[in-house]
Design a protein around this motif. Structure first.
Motif, PDB file in Angstrom:
ATOM      1  N   ASN A 122       0.845  -1.196   0.000  1.00 25.10           N
ATOM      2  CA  ASN A 122       0.000   0.000   0.000  1.00 25.10           C
ATOM      3  C   ASN A 122       0.877   1.241   0.000  1.00 25.10           C
ATOM      4  N   THR A 123       0.313   2.334  -0.471  1.00 24.37           N
ATOM      5  CA  THR A 123       1.031   3.605  -0.487  1.00 24.37           C
ATOM      6  C   THR A 123       1.387   4.000   0.935  1.00 24.37           C
ATOM      7  N   LYS A 124       2.648   4.390   1.127  1.00 20.11           N
ATOM      8  CA  LYS A 124       3.129   4.748   2.455  1.00 20.11           C
ATOM      9  C   LYS A 124       2.322   5.931   3.007  1.00 20.11           C
ATOM     10  N   SER A 134      -0.866   5.867   3.713  1.00 18.08           N
ATOM     11  CA  SER A 134      -2.298   5.768   3.384  1.00 18.08           C
ATOM     12  C   SER A 134      -3.034   5.042   4.509  1.00 18.08           C
ATOM     13  N   ILE A 135      -4.344   5.207   4.510  1.00 20.07           N
ATOM     14  CA  ILE A 135      -5.181   4.516   5.498  1.00 20.07           C
ATOM     15  C   ILE A 135      -5.003   3.011   5.356  1.00 20.07           C
ATOM     16  N   ALA A 136      -4.979   2.505   4.129  1.00 19.22           N
ATOM     17  CA  ALA A 136      -4.825   1.061   3.903  1.00 19.22           C
ATOM     18  C   ALA A 136      -3.504   0.566   4.498  1.00 19.22           C
ATOM     19  N   GLN A 137      -2.436   1.344   4.332  1.00 16.25           N
ATOM     20  CA  GLN A 137      -1.137   0.947   4.887  1.00 16.25           C
ATOM     21  C   GLN A 137      -1.172   0.943   6.410  1.00 16.25           C
ATOM     22  N   LYS A 138      -1.778   1.959   6.992  1.00 15.57           N
ATOM     23  CA  LYS A 138      -1.858   2.052   8.458  1.00 15.57           C
ATOM     24  C   LYS A 138      -2.706   0.917   9.040  1.00 15.57           C
TER      25      LYS A 138
END
Length: 125
Positions: free
Chosen positions: A90-92, A94-98
């Motif tokens: 996921n993009t660093k 981003s909500i998805a990464q977190k």
């Protein structure tokens, strides 16, 4: 006239007696209620005894009941979403990464057990 009223009252009383018998019969046909117990003695057992004595909790679950049965598909769907988010790139920031990193850190029981309570231990001043 008086005879008609007496006959009418007699018929009404007979009709009401039949309804009471029907209502009592319908009540006794309720499944799941233990009619061997008196509701005033132990209402919980009266209502739940048959289910409580026969239910088996699946090894994959912590309990059994209507809520667990209805909630299970949603839990599986949520677990699938979290697994996919935690394993994908996921993009660093981003909500998805977190969310993915947070979920993965909670699922890493080997590291959690290795670190023990050190991360939450209060520091002395």
């Amino acid at each position: 006239m008086r005879k008609t009223i007496v006959i009418l009252l007699g018929l009404l009383s007979l009709a009401s007696c039949k309804k009471e018998e029907t209502a009592e019969k319908e009540f006794k046909e309720i499944t799941g209620v233990d009619h061997n117990l008196k509701p005033g003695d132990n209402f919980f057992r009266y209502v739940n005894a048959k289910w409580y004595d026969t239910v088996s909790i699946p090894a994959t679950q912590a309990g059994a009941g209507a809520y667990m049965f209805m909630n299970y598909p949603q839990r599986l769907r949520l677990q699938g979403i979290l697994d996919s988010v935690s394993k994908s790139e996921n993009t660093k920031g981003s909500i998805a990464q977190k969310v993915g990193d947070f979920y993965a850190s909670g699922m890493d029981t080997a590291t959690i057990n290795k670190r023990g309570f050190k991360p939450v231990k209060t520091r002395s001043k």
